[in-house]
Write a protein that holds these residues in place. Structure first.
Motif, PDB file in Angstrom:
ATOM      1  N   PRO A 130      -8.421  -9.316 -17.480  1.00 26.03           N
ATOM      2  CA  PRO A 130      -7.185 -10.030 -17.778  1.00 26.03           C
ATOM      3  C   PRO A 130      -6.074  -9.613 -16.817  1.00 26.03           C
ATOM      4  CG  PRO A 130      -7.530  -8.211 -19.342  1.00 26.03           C
ATOM      5  CD  PRO A 130      -8.753  -8.278 -18.467  1.00 26.03           C
ATOM      6  N   PRO A 131      -5.051 -10.429 -16.611  1.00 26.44           N
ATOM      7  CA  PRO A 131      -4.914 -11.803 -17.113  1.00 26.44           C
ATOM      8  C   PRO A 131      -5.623 -12.794 -16.187  1.00 26.44           C
ATOM      9  CG  PRO A 131      -2.932 -11.150 -15.923  1.00 26.44           C
ATOM     10  CD  PRO A 131      -3.853  -9.965 -15.874  1.00 26.44           C
TER      11      PRO A 131
ATOM     12  N   ILE B 274       0.943 -13.387 -15.761  1.00 27.20           N
ATOM     13  CA  ILE B 274       1.778 -13.423 -16.974  1.00 27.20           C
ATOM     14  C   ILE B 274       3.092 -12.707 -16.687  1.00 27.20           C
ATOM     15  CG2 ILE B 274      -0.077 -13.672 -18.658  1.00 27.20           C
ATOM     16  CD1 ILE B 274       0.028 -10.625 -19.056  1.00 27.20           C
TER      17      ILE B 274
ATOM     18  N   THR C 170       1.433  -5.718 -10.564  1.00 33.23           N
ATOM     19  CA  THR C 170       2.273  -6.910 -10.409  1.00 33.23           C
ATOM     20  C   THR C 170       1.927  -7.622  -9.107  1.00 33.23           C
ATOM     21  OG1 THR C 170       4.038  -5.910  -9.098  1.00 33.23           O
ATOM     22  CG2 THR C 170       4.177  -5.659 -11.497  1.00 33.23           C
ATOM     23  N   GLU C 171       2.444  -8.815  -8.982  1.00 31.35           N
ATOM     24  CA  GLU C 171       2.401  -9.518  -7.697  1.00 31.35           C
ATOM     25  C   GLU C 171       3.172  -8.695  -6.659  1.00 31.35           C
ATOM     26  OE1 GLU C 171       4.629 -13.151  -8.300  1.00 31.35           O
ATOM     27  OE2 GLU C 171       5.981 -12.073  -9.620  1.00 31.35           O
ATOM     28  N   PRO C 172       2.959  -8.952  -5.377  1.00 36.10           N
ATOM     29  CA  PRO C 172       3.687  -8.197  -4.353  1.00 36.10           C
ATOM     30  C   PRO C 172       5.191  -8.465  -4.417  1.00 36.10           C
ATOM     31  CG  PRO C 172       1.882  -9.473  -3.384  1.00 36.10           C
ATOM     32  CD  PRO C 172       2.031  -9.935  -4.794  1.00 36.10           C
TER      33      PRO C 172
ATOM     34  N   ILE D  28       2.709   0.128  -3.827  1.00 30.72           N
ATOM     35  CA  ILE D  28       2.019   0.280  -2.552  1.00 30.72           C
ATOM     36  C   ILE D  28       2.781  -0.494  -1.482  1.00 30.72           C
ATOM     37  CG2 ILE D  28      -0.214   0.672  -3.651  1.00 30.72           C
ATOM     38  CD1 ILE D  28      -0.950  -2.243  -2.904  1.00 30.72           C
TER      39      ILE D  28
ATOM     40  N   ARG E  13       1.941  -2.721   0.431  1.00 36.70           N
ATOM     41  CA  ARG E  13       1.685  -4.159   0.340  1.00 36.70           C
ATOM     42  C   ARG E  13       2.698  -4.839  -0.580  1.00 36.70           C
ATOM     43  NH1 ARG E  13       0.264  -9.131   1.173  1.00 36.70           N
ATOM     44  NH2 ARG E  13      -0.577 -10.235  -0.600  1.00 36.70           N
TER      45      ARG E  13
ATOM     46  N   ASN F 205       2.697  -4.538  -4.167  1.00 37.34           N
ATOM     47  CA  ASN F 205       2.313  -4.573  -5.578  1.00 37.34           C
ATOM     48  C   ASN F 205       2.779  -3.296  -6.277  1.00 37.34           C
ATOM     49  OD1 ASN F 205       0.088  -5.718  -3.729  1.00 37.34           O
ATOM     50  ND2 ASN F 205      -0.176  -6.868  -5.622  1.00 37.34           N
TER      51      ASN F 205
ATOM     52  N   LEU G 106      12.018  -4.965 -12.418  1.00 37.39           N
ATOM     53  CA  LEU G 106      10.742  -5.694 -12.406  1.00 37.39           C
ATOM     54  C   LEU G 106      10.742  -6.882 -13.361  1.00 37.39           C
ATOM     55  CD1 LEU G 106       8.174  -2.735 -12.380  1.00 37.39           C
ATOM     56  CD2 LEU G 106       8.820  -4.221 -10.475  1.00 37.39           C
TER      57      LEU G 106
ATOM     58  N   GLU H 270      11.598  -9.891 -13.430  1.00 36.87           N
ATOM     59  CA  GLU H 270      11.147 -11.221 -13.024  1.00 36.87           C
ATOM     60  C   GLU H 270       9.714 -11.215 -12.481  1.00 36.87           C
ATOM     61  OE1 GLU H 270      12.731 -13.809 -13.781  1.00 36.87           O
ATOM     62  OE2 GLU H 270      14.550 -12.769 -14.423  1.00 36.87           O
ATOM     63  N   ALA H 271       9.085 -10.044 -12.479  1.00 37.75           N
ATOM     64  CA  ALA H 271       7.752  -9.948 -11.870  1.00 37.75           C
ATOM     65  C   ALA H 271       6.677 -10.516 -12.797  1.00 37.75           C
ATOM     66  CB  ALA H 271       7.444  -8.497 -11.539  1.00 37.75           C
ATOM     67  N   GLN H 272       5.588 -10.890 -12.180  1.00 38.50           N
ATOM     68  CA  GLN H 272       4.405 -11.333 -12.930  1.00 38.50           C
ATOM     69  C   GLN H 272       3.328 -10.255 -12.814  1.00 38.50           C
ATOM     70  OE1 GLN H 272       3.724 -14.820 -14.028  1.00 38.50           O
ATOM     71  NE2 GLN H 272       5.851 -15.369 -13.657  1.00 38.50           N
ATOM     72  N   VAL H 273       2.653 -10.021 -13.902  1.00 35.39           N
ATOM     73  CA  VAL H 273       1.476  -9.153 -13.861  1.00 35.39           C
ATOM     74  C   VAL H 273       0.286 -10.024 -13.475  1.00 35.39           C
ATOM     75  CG1 VAL H 273      -0.121  -7.757 -15.237  1.00 35.39           C
ATOM     76  CG2 VAL H 273       2.356  -7.504 -15.529  1.00 35.39           C
ATOM     77  N   ILE H 274      -0.396  -9.636 -12.402  1.00 35.52           N
ATOM     78  CA  ILE H 274      -1.481 -10.502 -11.920  1.00 35.52           C
ATOM     79  C   ILE H 274      -2.858  -9.903 -12.133  1.00 35.52           C
ATOM     80  CG2 ILE H 274      -0.025 -11.600 -10.177  1.00 35.52           C
ATOM     81  CD1 ILE H 274      -1.491  -9.928  -8.034  1.00 35.52           C
ATOM     82  N   ARG H 275      -2.945  -8.636 -12.505  1.00 38.30           N
ATOM     83  CA  ARG H 275      -4.261  -8.002 -12.498  1.00 38.30           C
ATOM     84  C   ARG H 275      -4.195  -6.767 -13.383  1.00 38.30           C
ATOM     85  NH1 ARG H 275      -6.072  -4.774  -8.142  1.00 38.30           N
ATOM     86  NH2 ARG H 275      -4.285  -5.389  -6.892  1.00 38.30           N
TER      87      ARG H 275
END
Lengths: 470, 393
Positions: A458-459, A463, B238-240, B261, B263, B265, B303, B305-310
């Motif tokens: 996930p996700p 999100i 999070t996204e970079p 990192i 990069r 993220n 953070l 406004e960040a998106q969690v991507i992984r």
């Protein structure tokens, strides 16, 4: 957070406390037929869908206020679209419909949802996954230039936004979607400057006998092709070496025909994709066993004809269970719901089940022929240069993948991910994963089945972190 | 339907000076050191090298916050980290960004001060930061932070790269590295060890048990059971984003830890994941992930406004006293152990491998390993230790 799956008006998901909670994910043809069947049996299924309105991608609806006649949007499929769109309003309170809701994880028998209200959860007793498909993307020179879309996106632009992807559009494909999109674009009044099929013409001819299993569908395909030809846009088969040119924006498309002659056409947009891939991340997270499907060269949920999976309370239907198209999806949605009802010990009409099974078997034969007619053009990847980007989220090039595969002992997809960052970005490998598997296998001289697949975590889609403090 | 019968893989027994169970950083570092000393080595890993605890942790290369008895080993390892990319021939993204441990209360601060005082006696110099200094150093901090301690020499690295790079070095040197080779049994004979694994039987004079969460099973086979239990980190990404979290950040209590990192993220963790007993794979747990997200936002409001991507998890071995077993077997000559790193073995790995090699080659090591003796569990009456809610990995 709501741990018990109550809908926003506070009603339990089931009609009464004794009814099991049945969650159906996806409001395309499969999910809609599933909830219809379940509701007819007196259950109150929860229908969860990312989109604002039902229909899925194939019968995608424009946003409220931008409606257009179904004929303009769906062509020959307009009657089906109308029937399916009318289902949700007709079912009314007999289903618990939750649009604009993303299922971002499945843990045990719980769905993790992101809704307009924030993060929520839904505990289910039975789950039907009708998660659909997206285009299979392969890298080719220029594919990341602004103005290049997938064929699916080109369709969605037309259906949802009433807009073409450009004024002078070139369309490239390797599947039955190509003639349909060409037809829809021509019908919408767009200028289609090229319609190119990477599939050799011979493959389609050889598959004709199998395609006779669904004469009506075959006839439609031929009809689209004929109409396209009448409109002056014959589809060219067997093209190779596709290349998009432009500085910061698409300006032309270059390709070689079957005889090796180079062609160039000026255009401002390109729609290109090479078949479809099943969206099965949620099935993976649910713990459903996946299997490698050699014809289409992809991992799909292991299922029987009724949609039962390796997990007794989870069913799959539609393109997310293996590419079958919209008509098969409707049948599979209904069939999975009947299997679910059987498993709950509810009475089910045996004749209806037999009829569905017979039609599904015919569909499967048709599909097998279709896959032979449009084999996945893995060979295109052999010609892709090392400079091309394959994972655009992380900027991973074909060359880095190839050197990681051979020089750094990455013989398996998750190791390739760890070492190269392929599939680590926002799309989590949904766009680049299959191309990466093909490149990995080719670089190592291995069968693509043996390099595995990216394990789900996930996700499944990004999100917003802010919702954790709401 | 008849059962499908697969012919067993027929290979003759393999002989080597040393058999190593496990393919994490400590195991591979031992393999490399032993091979360089002229011994023949067979290493057996049940999945892929570096795919276990070595590869799924936060990536902290941290001395600060450890049990004091670990500090000499940690200091030895820290020296190795400086040259590790060169040693391995691949960039493992090690950076001495410093590690800051934040106090969110006066009690936390008192704890940090006590720790810093004793750590100094153990050779680790920490810099105490008051509330102004910590906000000057980390202007984006949001949580009410009353102070912090900084370990400027600590840092971070990419855990996914270190194990595989070690494995390739080991192979280049001639170590017989066998992946997808789970060990099923091991015995001591008159002239050494016989290790049974999938597809191979290994005869060796020495046996190194660096099997992570499985280390207890190997020890049990030689009559010294230990209470090791699985421990699963719960990590999110999070996204970079533009680079701004220049230090690696922890808190007193360890309920959240954050780094970014180059990069872009932001990687953060907190709480523990879920282990699927059927597949022996681990996965993050939603409540833990959401809790980690909320705690991270309190710490780093920027953070929002960040998106969690992984996200990810994995499996390490946890000991009841949260320090590993490192040292010779108490029952079996020629057997040495290193497992149960309790969520903080990544930094230690390179040095632990050298210590294991010294124990094999010389029967002793200069590093003070007495506190990690397996004998401390000799009369252990309880089961495995309580699950720790929070570990800064």
């Amino acid at each position: 957070m709501n741990a018990h799956g109550h809908s926003e008006h506070g009603l339990p998901a089931g009609r009464n406390g004794d009814d099991p909670v049945i969650a159906v994910v996806g409001a395309g043809p499969a999910g809609l037929r599933a909830v219809e069947t379940l509701a007819a049996a007196g259950l109150r299924p929860v229908l969860i869908d990312e989109a604002a309105r039902p229909g899925g991608q194939i019968y995608r609806q424009p946003p409220p206020g931008a409606e257009r006649p179904a004929e303009a949007l769906y062509g020959l499929e307009a009657p089906k679209a109308r029937v399916l769109h009318a289902l949700v309003p007709a079912l009314g309170e007999s289903i618990d419909y939750r649009p604009e809701t993303l299922v971002w994880n499945i843990g045990g028998d719980r769905l993790d949802l992101k809704t307009a209200r924030g993060f929520e959860t839904l505990d289910f007793d039975r789950l039907v996954l009708a998660t659909g498909a997206m285009d299979r993307v392969l890298p080719f020179p220029g594919w990341t230039l602004p103005g290049v879309f997938t064929l699916g996106a080109a369709q969605i632009a037309l259906k949802a936004q009433g807009a073409a992807i450009g004024r002078r559009v070139a369309l490239v494909g390797a599947g039955p979607l190509l003639p349909l999109v060409v037809h829809q674009y021509l019908k919408a009044g767009a200028t289609v400057v090229a319609a190119l099929d990477v599939t050799p013409f011979g493959a389609k001819v050889a598959a004709l006998p199998g395609l006779m299993n669904e004469p009506a569908t075959l006839a439609k395909g031929l009809w689209y092709t004929a109409r396209n030809a009448l409109a002056g846009r014959r589809i060219v088969s067997g093209v190779r070496a596709i290349r998009v040119e432009g500085e910061g924006r698409v300006t032309s498309l270059v390709w070689q025909d079957a005889k090796g002659r180079e062609h160039r056409v000026a255009c401002d947009a390109v729609g290109a994709s090479f078949g479809l891939r099943s969206e099965c991340q949620l099935a993976d997270l649910a713990g459903v066993k996946l299997r490698f499907e050699p014809t289409t060269r992809q991992w799909i949920p292991e299922r029987d004809q009724s949609g039962r999976t390796s997990r007794p309370d989870v069913y799959v239907a539609g393109d997310g269970a293996g590419i079958g198209g919209a008509d098969a999806a409707e049948l599979q949605g209904e069939r999975a719901a009947l299997a679910l009802l059987q498993d709950l010990g509810r009475p089910v009409d045996a004749a209806r089940v037999a009829r569905l099974d017979a039609r599904l078997a015919r569909q499967a034969r048709f599909r097998a022929a279709l896959e032979r007619a449009y084999p996945f053009p893995a060979h295109l990847l052999a010609a892709v240069s090392d400079d091309e980007i394959v994972c655009r989220c992380e900027g991973v090039t074909v060359g880095l993948l190839r050197s990681t595969a051979t020089g750094r002992d990455a013989h398996e997809m998750n190791r390739l991910k760890a070492l190269s960052r392929i599939g680590m970005g926002r799309c989590q490998g949904r766009v680049c994963g299959q191309a990466a598997a093909e490149l990995l296998a080719a670089a190592r001289g291995a069968e693509v089945a043996t390099v595995g697949r990216l394990r789900g975590n996930p996700p499944v889609k990004p999100i917003p972190i802010r919702e954790a403090i709401r | 339907m008849s059962a499908i019968v697969t012919a067993p893989t027929v290979t003759g027994p393999v002989r080597a000076d040393v058999a190593i169970v496990g393919g994490g950083v400590a195991a591979l570092s031992a393999a490399v050191t032993l091979k360089k000393a002229g011994l023949s080595v067979v290493l057996m890993e049940k999945r892929l090298c570096g795919a276990g605890a070595s590869g799924v942790n936060f990536g902290g290369v941290r001395q600060q916050g450890r049990e004091f008895v670990e500090l000499p080993l940690s200091a030895r390892s820290r020296k190795l980290w400086d040259g590790l990319s060169k040693f391995l021939g691949e960039d493992v993204e090690f950076e001495a960004t410093g590690h800051i441990k934040l106090a969110r209360s006066e009690a936390d601060l008192a704890e940090l001060e006590r720790y810093a005082e004793t750590a100094r006696e153990w050779g680790l110099d920490l810099t105490m930061l008051g509330p102004n200094a910590v906000h000057d150093a980390l202007p984006w901090l949001g949580e009410r932070v009353v102070g912090a301690s900084l370990s400027p020499t600590d840092g971070q690295a990419n855990p996914r790269l270190v194990g595989p790079a070690y494995a390739r070095l080991a192979r280049r040197l001639g170590v017989d590295v066998r992946e997808h080779t789970p060990v099923t049994g091991a015995t001591r004979t008159a002239d050494g060890f016989v290790v049974e694994a999938a597809g191979v039987t290994v005869h060796a004079r020495y046996l190194v048990n660096a099997a992570g969460a499985g280390g207890g099973l190997v020890a049990s086979a030689f009559g010294e059971p230990v209470p090791v239990s699985p421990l699963m980190p719960n990590m999110l990404v999070t996204e970079p984003l533009p680079y701004f979290v220049e230090r690696s950040i922890g808190v007193v209590g360890g309920d959240v830890y954050v780094r970014q990192i180059r990069r872009g993220n932001v990687i953060f963790g907190g709480g523990s994941g879920w282990r699927d007993a059927a597949t022996d794979l681990a996965r993050p747990v939603t409540e833990q992930s959401l809790g980690g997200m909320a705690r991270t936002l309190h710490l780093v409001p920027g953070l929002v406004e960040a998106q969690v991507i992984r996200s990810w998890s994995g499996i390490d071995g946890q000991m009841p006293d949260h320090i590993p077993v490192v040292g010779p077997s108490s029952t079996t000559p020629g057997l040495v152990h290193a497992f149960g790193f309790s969520g903080h073995g990544f930094q230690l790995g390179p040095a632990i491998g050298m210590i294991l090699a010294e124990l094999v080659l010389d029967g002793r090591t200069e590093s003070p390993i007495a506190p990690f003796a397996i004998t401390r569990f000799k009369d252990w009456a309880g089961g495995p230790g309580e699950a720790v809610t929070h570990v800064e990995h």
